[in-house]
Design a protein around this motif. Sequence first.
Motif, PDB file in Angstrom:
ATOM      1  N   SER A   1       7.727  -1.766  -0.322  1.00 13.73           N
ATOM      2  CA  SER A   1       7.481  -2.902  -1.193  1.00 13.73           C
ATOM      3  C   SER A   1       8.831  -3.355  -1.726  1.00 13.73           C
ATOM      4  CB  SER A   1       6.536  -2.519  -2.323  1.00 13.73           C
ATOM      5  OG  SER A   1       6.114  -3.674  -3.010  1.00 13.73           O
TER       6      SER A   1
ATOM      7  N   TYR B   1       4.569   2.664   3.993  1.00 12.14           N
ATOM      8  CA  TYR B   1       4.614   1.240   3.627  1.00 12.14           C
ATOM      9  C   TYR B   1       5.755   1.073   2.644  1.00 12.14           C
ATOM     10  CZ  TYR B   1       1.759   3.738   0.235  1.00 12.14           C
ATOM     11  OH  TYR B   1       1.287   4.684  -0.642  1.00 12.14           O
TER      12      TYR B   1
ATOM     13  N   LEU C   1      -5.267  -0.134  -3.109  1.00 12.04           N
ATOM     14  CA  LEU C   1      -4.901   0.291  -1.757  1.00 12.04           C
ATOM     15  C   LEU C   1      -5.737   1.491  -1.328  1.00 12.04           C
ATOM     16  CD1 LEU C   1      -3.064   0.546   0.789  1.00 12.04           C
ATOM     17  CD2 LEU C   1      -1.482   1.847  -0.615  1.00 12.04           C
TER      18      LEU C   1
ATOM     19  N   GLU D   1       6.095  -6.118  -5.799  1.00  8.44           N
ATOM     20  CA  GLU D   1       5.575  -7.259  -5.054  1.00  8.44           C
ATOM     21  C   GLU D   1       4.050  -7.205  -4.957  1.00  8.44           C
ATOM     22  OE1 GLU D   1       7.030  -9.463  -1.086  1.00  8.44           O
ATOM     23  OE2 GLU D   1       6.394  -7.392  -0.778  1.00  8.44           O
ATOM     24  N   ASN D   2       3.512  -6.000  -4.684  1.00  8.95           N
ATOM     25  CA  ASN D   2       2.054  -5.896  -4.539  1.00  8.95           C
ATOM     26  C   ASN D   2       1.348  -6.149  -5.866  1.00  8.95           C
ATOM     27  OD1 ASN D   2       3.398  -3.139  -4.851  1.00  8.95           O
ATOM     28  ND2 ASN D   2       1.325  -2.749  -5.559  1.00  8.95           N
ATOM     29  N   GLU D   3       1.970  -5.733  -6.962  1.00  7.00           N
ATOM     30  CA  GLU D   3       1.406  -5.947  -8.288  1.00  7.00           C
ATOM     31  C   GLU D   3       1.407  -7.450  -8.629  1.00  7.00           C
ATOM     32  OE1 GLU D   3       0.163  -3.348  -9.779  1.00  7.00           O
ATOM     33  OE2 GLU D   3       0.163  -3.683 -11.937  1.00  7.00           O
TER      34      GLU D   3
ATOM     35  N   ASN E   1      -3.445  -5.032   1.214  1.00 16.74           N
ATOM     36  CA  ASN E   1      -3.278  -4.758  -0.206  1.00 16.74           C
ATOM     37  C   ASN E   1      -1.847  -5.045  -0.672  1.00 16.74           C
ATOM     38  OD1 ASN E   1      -5.886  -3.560  -1.380  1.00 16.74           O
ATOM     39  ND2 ASN E   1      -5.689  -2.616   0.633  1.00 16.74           N
ATOM     40  N   PHE E   2      -1.166  -5.879   0.066  1.00 21.85           N
ATOM     41  CA  PHE E   2       0.144  -6.412  -0.310  1.00 21.85           C
ATOM     42  C   PHE E   2       1.275  -5.394  -0.300  1.00 21.85           C
ATOM     43  CE2 PHE E   2      -3.161  -8.789  -2.744  1.00 21.85           C
ATOM     44  CZ  PHE E   2      -3.199  -9.889  -1.911  1.00 21.85           C
ATOM     45  N   TYR E   3       1.120  -4.322   0.493  1.00 22.85           N
ATOM     46  CA  TYR E   3       2.262  -3.453   0.762  1.00 22.85           C
ATOM     47  C   TYR E   3       2.807  -3.857   2.123  1.00 22.85           C
ATOM     48  CZ  TYR E   3       1.105  -0.515  -3.177  1.00 22.85           C
ATOM     49  OH  TYR E   3       0.875  -0.065  -4.443  1.00 22.85           O
ATOM     50  N   ARG E   4       4.124  -3.843   2.274  1.00 14.15           N
ATOM     51  CA  ARG E   4       4.712  -4.250   3.547  1.00 14.15           C
ATOM     52  C   ARG E   4       4.541  -3.142   4.584  1.00 14.15           C
ATOM     53  NH1 ARG E   4       9.514  -8.316   2.873  1.00 14.15           N
ATOM     54  NH2 ARG E   4       8.746  -9.449   1.051  1.00 14.15           N
TER      55      ARG E   4
ATOM     56  N   THR F   1      -1.430   1.640  -6.964  1.00  9.17           N
ATOM     57  CA  THR F   1      -2.030   1.874  -5.651  1.00  9.17           C
ATOM     58  C   THR F   1      -3.550   2.006  -5.699  1.00  9.17           C
ATOM     59  OG1 THR F   1      -1.751   4.230  -5.939  1.00  9.17           O
ATOM     60  CG2 THR F   1      -0.028   3.101  -4.732  1.00  9.17           C
TER      61      THR F   1
END
Lengths: 277, 330
Positions: free
Chosen positions: B116, B114, B36, B213-215, B278-281, B33
Amino acid sequence: MATARTRRSALPGFGITLGFTLAYLGLIVLIPLSATFIRAAGMDWGSFWAAVTSPRVLAAYRLSFGASLAAGAVNMVFGLIVAWVLTRYPFPGRRVVDALVDLPFALPTAVAGIALTSIYAPNGWIGRWLAPLGFPVAFTRLGVFVALTFIGLPFVVRTLQPVIQELQPEMEESAASLGATRWQTFRRVLLPELVPPLLTGFALAFARALGEYGSVVFISGNMPMRTEIVPLLIITKLEQYDYSGATAIAVVMLVSSFLLLLLINLLQKWSRRFQAV
Amino acid sequence: MKKSLTATLLALALASAATAETITLLNVSYDPTRELYADFNPAFARYWKAKTGDDVVVKQSHGGSGAQARSVIDGLQADVVTLALAADIDALHKKAGLLPADWQKRLPERSTPYTSTIVLLVRKGNPKGIKDWDDVINPGVSIVVANPKTSGGARWAYLAAWGYAERKYGSKEKAREFITALYKHVPVLDSGARGATTTFVQRGIGDVLLAWENEAFLALKEFGADKFEIVVPSSSILAEPPVAWVDKVVARKGTEAVAKAYLEYLYSDEGQEIAGRNFYRPRNPAVAAKFADVFPKIELFTIDDVFGGWTKAQHAHFADGGVFDQIYQK
């Protein structure tokens, strides 16, 4: 009584320095260690025994002690050669090489671990040649051994150097003039002098290797039952909030290291009997 | 002279105290994170400044989720915790009573602003032809994942694989066979998610990384889409990394209001945008719709669906002597 003792000792200040020594050792060494024992003492025998004899923990003990002993032994042989060359022969660049020996002391262990891993990984400089030959180093037990050898080297070299410095070449010359072969000179004249510092160096390197964490976790791969070292297992237990399990493992580690080091010290004392007077 | 200097300093100190306060918060978070919260903290500081006139400085601490929780239990003064899984925040309650048992009910969406999931990251061109979970255990495929005992992300990855197998093959026995086969393909177990990513991306170990997913998106962004690609499996787990304020700490520091506002702001439109960026849903459907083309559609199952919640999953799979230990002790 007291006056008799003070009269006997030519050096003053025994009482105060001994007092200081004990207080210092107590503060720096014994109090933190006893905290470990007190934590573990909260467990009953059954759970203590279960914690320290689970197959995963036993595998880690085998690896930690085995790899540390092997690394210490290898350093004893090659450390002797390095120390010998550095003290006996003047050659250009000797000081630079001498300083290189200390690098494993100075380097943060994590840096050492990352450097070793990237060199020995299957895509690294050395790893790419070794892996096809069937010697993968990174992420195997061999990798653990390599890291422990790296960090242990200076201990052997630095313990041996002053002793070799003191050895007089005349002794070897007289041995030769009395008809000793080179091997006999080494075996009968030099080795008896070198065994005590070799054992000290070995003990230091071994003890350091047992506790080493930073460099090993990068190169070992950390597989349960295969490449997990004891310090890693302790950290893993802590991260699962298993404080008593972690301290139980630590206590066994402490006691067995203490016994091994005591044994090495006794061995060293015994070896002095063979020293030439 | 000396007296007047002291007086000036005192006056200055008083003046600054009277105008605006600088509040410092510590957010103890898990590994991936970093980006983020580096993005979110200044946004919250602007919002709080506009609302109250006070300056907020949020300090961050990152590490493996379990390790971070342990630091807080051991006395790290965290105002808020934003960890990888509810079990680690539960530990703050169980081991140290730092917050109440029902902490997860205090914020919307079970305190997860959020979500992921777990996806498969493979090398460019997908040389091993990995299309779904089944392919990762093909002969010759090597898998990189962190140790589920210490890494939150790795625990989600384990549960994602297990859930896929149990739902597809219809029994726990089959799922267990699948997971056993999977870990036979793992050559390295790092202790945290970031470590596993480094092993895969920089050391060049392994054919597939089981990643947050965010990684995975971050790896593409940092190292280039010409080196890696993301394979979206047919189904995966809905990973819910929760947040909470730490009652004992905020009560002592007097930061309860700002800590609460900080977490609530994660649910605001701006907070949700930052999460998505930052690619978190994002949880908010309106904001999520904006990122619809970023996040691929996956069938997501929850931990409650398949495992009956964290407590049960933790006990059956990751506790000492659980399924994960048994895999390695054969």
